[in-house]
Design a protein around this motif. Structure first.
Motif, PDB file in Angstrom:
ATOM      1  N   ASP A 266       0.873  -1.236  -0.081  1.00 24.96           N
ATOM      2  CA  ASP A 266       0.076  -0.179   0.071  1.00 24.96           C
ATOM      3  C   ASP A 266       0.752   1.156  -0.110  1.00 24.96           C
ATOM      4  OD1 ASP A 266      -2.010   2.004   0.303  1.00 24.96           O
ATOM      5  OD2 ASP A 266      -2.939   1.292   2.193  1.00 24.96           O
ATOM      6  N   PRO A 267       1.050   1.861  -1.166  1.00 26.80           N
ATOM      7  CA  PRO A 267       2.052   2.972  -1.253  1.00 26.80           C
ATOM      8  C   PRO A 267       1.410   4.266  -0.392  1.00 26.80           C
ATOM      9  CG  PRO A 267       1.419   2.209  -3.490  1.00 26.80           C
ATOM     10  CD  PRO A 267       0.321   1.429  -2.592  1.00 26.80           C
ATOM     11  N   ARG A 268       0.334   4.175   0.146  1.00 24.89           N
ATOM     12  CA  ARG A 268      -0.109   5.258   0.977  1.00 24.89           C
ATOM     13  C   ARG A 268       0.008   5.159   2.292  1.00 24.89           C
ATOM     14  NH1 ARG A 268      -6.381   4.492  -0.795  1.00 24.89           N
ATOM     15  NH2 ARG A 268      -5.385   2.459  -0.294  1.00 24.89           N
ATOM     16  N   THR A 269       0.556   3.797   2.864  1.00 29.94           N
ATOM     17  CA  THR A 269       0.846   3.661   4.169  1.00 29.94           C
ATOM     18  C   THR A 269       2.472   4.331   4.572  1.00 29.94           C
ATOM     19  OG1 THR A 269      -0.172   1.734   4.048  1.00 29.94           O
ATOM     20  CG2 THR A 269       1.258   2.092   5.945  1.00 29.94           C
ATOM     21  N   GLY A 270       2.424   5.354   5.461  1.00 32.09           N
ATOM     22  CA  GLY A 270       3.574   5.762   5.766  1.00 32.09           C
ATOM     23  C   GLY A 270       4.259   5.582   7.185  1.00 32.09           C
ATOM     24  N   SER A 271       5.255   5.779   7.295  1.00 37.30           N
ATOM     25  CA  SER A 271       5.997   5.492   8.854  1.00 37.30           C
ATOM     26  C   SER A 271       6.727   6.579   9.089  1.00 37.30           C
ATOM     27  CB  SER A 271       6.682   4.177   8.744  1.00 37.30           C
ATOM     28  OG  SER A 271       7.892   4.263   7.806  1.00 37.30           O
ATOM     29  N   ALA A 272       6.437   7.930   8.658  1.00 38.61           N
ATOM     30  CA  ALA A 272       7.486   8.906   9.065  1.00 38.61           C
ATOM     31  C   ALA A 272       7.579   9.290  10.235  1.00 38.61           C
ATOM     32  CB  ALA A 272       6.967  10.160   7.966  1.00 38.61           C
ATOM     33  N   VAL A 273       8.722   9.823  10.737  1.00 42.78           N
ATOM     34  CA  VAL A 273       8.951  10.266  12.113  1.00 42.78           C
ATOM     35  C   VAL A 273       9.864  11.444  12.025  1.00 42.78           C
ATOM     36  CG1 VAL A 273       8.521   8.049  13.246  1.00 42.78           C
ATOM     37  CG2 VAL A 273      10.876   8.668  12.582  1.00 42.78           C
ATOM     38  N   ALA A 274       9.887  12.209  13.018  1.00 42.63           N
ATOM     39  CA  ALA A 274      10.780  13.498  13.188  1.00 42.63           C
ATOM     40  C   ALA A 274      12.294  12.878  13.319  1.00 42.63           C
ATOM     41  CB  ALA A 274      10.425  14.411  14.221  1.00 42.63           C
ATOM     42  N   THR A 376      20.311   0.189 -15.151  1.00 41.59           N
ATOM     43  CA  THR A 376      19.217  -0.494 -15.020  1.00 41.59           C
ATOM     44  C   THR A 376      18.138   0.584 -15.228  1.00 41.59           C
ATOM     45  OG1 THR A 376      18.967  -0.467 -12.467  1.00 41.59           O
ATOM     46  CG2 THR A 376      19.997  -2.434 -13.708  1.00 41.59           C
ATOM     47  N   GLY A 377      18.198   1.546 -14.791  1.00 47.00           N
ATOM     48  CA  GLY A 377      17.073   2.770 -14.724  1.00 47.00           C
ATOM     49  C   GLY A 377      16.191   2.676 -13.543  1.00 47.00           C
ATOM     50  N   LEU A 378      16.472   1.756 -12.732  1.00 51.62           N
ATOM     51  CA  LEU A 378      15.663   1.616 -11.234  1.00 51.62           C
ATOM     52  C   LEU A 378      16.033   2.438 -10.251  1.00 51.62           C
ATOM     53  CD1 LEU A 378      15.509  -2.164 -11.220  1.00 51.62           C
ATOM     54  CD2 LEU A 378      13.588  -0.713 -11.830  1.00 51.62           C
ATOM     55  N   GLY A 379      17.460   2.955 -10.003  1.00 51.56           N
ATOM     56  CA  GLY A 379      17.769   3.568  -9.016  1.00 51.56           C
ATOM     57  C   GLY A 379      16.754   4.774  -8.625  1.00 51.56           C
ATOM     58  N   LEU A 380      16.868   5.912  -9.514  1.00 49.23           N
ATOM     59  CA  LEU A 380      16.133   7.030  -9.274  1.00 49.23           C
ATOM     60  C   LEU A 380      14.679   6.900  -9.124  1.00 49.23           C
ATOM     61  CD1 LEU A 380      17.937   9.377 -11.821  1.00 49.23           C
ATOM     62  CD2 LEU A 380      18.318   9.322  -9.112  1.00 49.23           C
ATOM     63  N   ALA A 381      14.102   5.709  -9.951  1.00 50.36           N
ATOM     64  CA  ALA A 381      12.758   5.725  -9.793  1.00 50.36           C
ATOM     65  C   ALA A 381      12.559   4.935  -8.354  1.00 50.36           C
ATOM     66  CB  ALA A 381      12.145   4.578 -10.711  1.00 50.36           C
ATOM     67  N   VAL A 382      13.222   4.203  -7.760  1.00 44.51           N
ATOM     68  CA  VAL A 382      12.943   3.724  -6.590  1.00 44.51           C
ATOM     69  C   VAL A 382      12.991   4.786  -5.538  1.00 44.51           C
ATOM     70  CG1 VAL A 382      13.570   2.036  -4.809  1.00 44.51           C
ATOM     71  CG2 VAL A 382      13.437   1.343  -7.124  1.00 44.51           C
ATOM     72  N   ALA A 383      14.338   5.413  -5.627  1.00 44.99           N
ATOM     73  CA  ALA A 383      14.515   6.551  -4.714  1.00 44.99           C
ATOM     74  C   ALA A 383      13.228   7.639  -4.620  1.00 44.99           C
ATOM     75  CB  ALA A 383      15.817   7.445  -5.065  1.00 44.99           C
ATOM     76  N   ARG A 384      12.608   7.984  -5.833  1.00 41.42           N
ATOM     77  CA  ARG A 384      11.426   8.870  -6.033  1.00 41.42           C
ATOM     78  C   ARG A 384      10.330   8.178  -5.065  1.00 41.42           C
ATOM     79  NH1 ARG A 384       8.546   9.091 -11.405  1.00 41.42           N
ATOM     80  NH2 ARG A 384       8.112   7.026 -10.942  1.00 41.42           N
ATOM     81  N   ASP A 385      10.129   6.742  -5.297  1.00 43.22           N
ATOM     82  CA  ASP A 385       9.046   6.300  -4.769  1.00 43.22           C
ATOM     83  C   ASP A 385       9.349   6.157  -3.138  1.00 43.22           C
ATOM     84  OD1 ASP A 385       7.918   5.442  -7.107  1.00 43.22           O
ATOM     85  OD2 ASP A 385       8.678   3.660  -7.090  1.00 43.22           O
ATOM     86  N   LEU A 386      10.366   6.133  -2.649  1.00 44.81           N
ATOM     87  CA  LEU A 386      10.607   6.022  -1.012  1.00 44.81           C
ATOM     88  C   LEU A 386      10.603   7.406  -0.548  1.00 44.81           C
ATOM     89  CD1 LEU A 386      14.068   3.845  -1.019  1.00 44.81           C
ATOM     90  CD2 LEU A 386      11.805   3.282   0.049  1.00 44.81           C
ATOM     91  N   ALA A 387      11.045   8.460  -1.454  1.00 45.42           N
ATOM     92  CA  ALA A 387      10.613   9.940  -0.979  1.00 45.42           C
ATOM     93  C   ALA A 387       9.095  10.084  -0.896  1.00 45.42           C
ATOM     94  CB  ALA A 387      11.497  10.924  -1.802  1.00 45.42           C
ATOM     95  N   GLU A 388       8.470   9.754  -1.809  1.00 41.95           N
ATOM     96  CA  GLU A 388       7.166  10.255  -1.847  1.00 41.95           C
ATOM     97  C   GLU A 388       6.340   9.186  -0.840  1.00 41.95           C
ATOM     98  OE1 GLU A 388       5.730   9.562  -5.969  1.00 41.95           O
ATOM     99  OE2 GLU A 388       6.692  11.499  -6.623  1.00 41.95           O
ATOM    100  N   ALA A 389       6.885   8.150  -0.439  1.00 42.47           N
ATOM    101  CA  ALA A 389       6.117   7.391   0.492  1.00 42.47           C
ATOM    102  C   ALA A 389       5.671   8.095   1.799  1.00 42.47           C
ATOM    103  CB  ALA A 389       6.730   6.052   0.890  1.00 42.47           C
ATOM    104  N   ASP A 390       6.770   8.830   2.259  1.00 43.51           N
ATOM    105  CA  ASP A 390       6.407   9.597   3.568  1.00 43.51           C
ATOM    106  C   ASP A 390       6.124  11.128   3.371  1.00 43.51           C
ATOM    107  OD1 ASP A 390       6.879   7.501   5.041  1.00 43.51           O
ATOM    108  OD2 ASP A 390       9.097   7.778   5.059  1.00 43.51           O
ATOM    109  N   GLY A 391       5.745  11.391   2.107  1.00 49.14           N
ATOM    110  CA  GLY A 391       5.062  12.802   1.729  1.00 49.14           C
ATOM    111  C   GLY A 391       6.230  13.615   1.240  1.00 49.14           C
TER     112      GLY A 391
END
Length: 417
Positions: A266-274, A376-391
């Protein structure tokens, strides 16, 4: 099933034909017999009228004169007053069972008309043949319709069974076939929806495997090198230091794997903390400095200190690691990490002195499988997904020289300060 449908349809048709056919035969038989009897009686009445008319006018009453007044194949017997024992006969007396009618006139004459029942039976037989022919045509039509209807129903069921078998064998492509039968179309809708869900699940699993293998490749290599250093040294302090760094790397890798698993479900589930953004940036610079030193390059950090951001520390570290690794592989010169503030966001910029992103890629550099240098072209795509997962968000601010920026929400207390 096809045979059952045909048999049931034929059974219904045969029952209907039997019920209505027998009733029709009885009705027609009685109608023909009543019609024959009425026809014989009418002819007898007509002959009596003719005889009475000729008697009144004094004309002769002979078989030759009256033979034209009677229907062929019928027999008539006429008796007139004064000659009761000399009947006038017209035609041949029928043998066997007959239909007969006798009428007496006002002058004492009487006429009897007879017709053989065999002619009536012949007409009834012809009527029965017509009824049987119609019934046979109805049965043939019912067979044709039953076969077509059975094929119309069984072919979609066979097709749906093949679709279910394809799903079971691992082919999740929906077929989008409809058959014009509401119930069967409903089953087809459910199977297509299931196929699409299975396809999405398989895509997510393959994506997770590709992302995990890509994201863990470099950190695991660095971790294995630190473990090798531990095995090659006898200094307890060095062993303790390297082991502490290795444990920190393992914790970050655990966070990244957990983040990837969460995103895949679920891409909308976040686990963000300060967390302390400076600490994450510092840790990444220290980890990558040996690799840059080996390549004859440098990595530095600058900008605003004391920033606290909201996000997943392991995911943020992995995003920065991806940007730093890209600069090491594709960039040139010194790599600089600069932290700054814009509005209520903390920004980490990563830049180098390399050729940057090719003009034809632009913002497409974050798309999967898109790469300008045979990676592979995956690194930046995965990095973007990780960044967007927590807003947060990851952007390319400048193509040459390249400037990538990671935007993160700042902690509320940090903003007030």
């Amino acid at each position: 099933m096809r045979r059952r449908l045909i048999n049931s349809t034929l059974a219904v048709v045969l029952v209907v034909i039997a019920v209505f056919g027998i009733s029709l035969v009885i009705v027609e038989t009685r109608t023909i017999e009543a019609g024959a009897q009425e026809s014989v009686a009418s002819e007898a009445v007509r002959l009596v009228g003719i005889v009475e008319s000729r008697m009144g006018s004094g004309e002769k009453i002979t078989p030759e004169v009256l033979s034209e007044q009677i229907t062929a194949h019928r027999y008539a017997e006429i008796r007139v007053p004064g000659k009761p024992h000399q009947p006038i006969e017209i035609g041949r007396r029928p043998a066997g069972d007959v239909i007969s009618s006798r009428v007496q006139g006002d002058r004492g004459e009487w006429v009897m008309v007879q017709e053989s029942r065999s002619s009536v039976s012949a007409e009834i037989g012809r009527t029965l043949l017509v009824i049987l022919a119609v019934a046979l045509l109805a049965i043939i039509a019912a067979v044709i319709l039953a076969v077509r209807q059975a094929r119309r129903l069984t072919a979609p069921l066979t097709d749906l069974a093949e679709t279910a078998e394809r799903l079971g064998s691992g082919d999740p492509r929906p077929r989008h076939r409809r058959y014009g039968v509401q119930e069967l179309d409903r089953v087809a809708d459910v199977l297509d929806a299931s196929a699409e869900r299975i396809a999405r699940m398989l895509t997510a699993e393959r994506r997770l495997a590709a992302d995990a293998s890509h994201q863990l490749r470099t950190p695991l290599t660095a971790l294995s090198m630190r473990l090798e250093e531990i095995t090659l040294t006898d200094d307890p302090d060095t062993v303790k230091e390297e082991a502490t760094i290795a444990l920190a790397q393992v914790e970050r890798l655990t966070d990244v794997v957990q983040r990837l698993l969460t995103n895949s479900r679920d891409p909308r589930t976040g686990s963000a903390v300060a967390f302390d953004l400076d600490e994450v940036v510092k840790q990444q610079v220290e980890e990558w400095r040996p690799a840059y030193r080996s390549a004859g390059r440098a990595i530095v950090r600058s900008g605003k200190k004391g920033l606290r951001a909201v996000g997943t520390p392991g995911a943020v570290a992995q995003v920065l690691a991806t940007l730093i690794e890209n600069s090491l592989m594709h960039g040139a010169g010194t790599v600089a990490l600069r932290t700054r503030v814009t509005g209520n966001q903390a920004v980490v910029e990563v830049t180098d002195a390399g050729p940057g992103v090719p003009p034809d890629l632009g913002s497409r550099v974050f798309e999967r499988t898109v790469s300008g240098r045979n990676s592979t072209g995956l690194g930046l795509a995965v990095a973007r997904d990780l960044a967007e997962a927590d807003g947060g968000r990851l952007e390319l601010l400048q193509q040459h020289p390249p400037v990538f920026a990671l935007f993160l929400a700042r902690e509320a207390e940090n903003i007030e300060e």
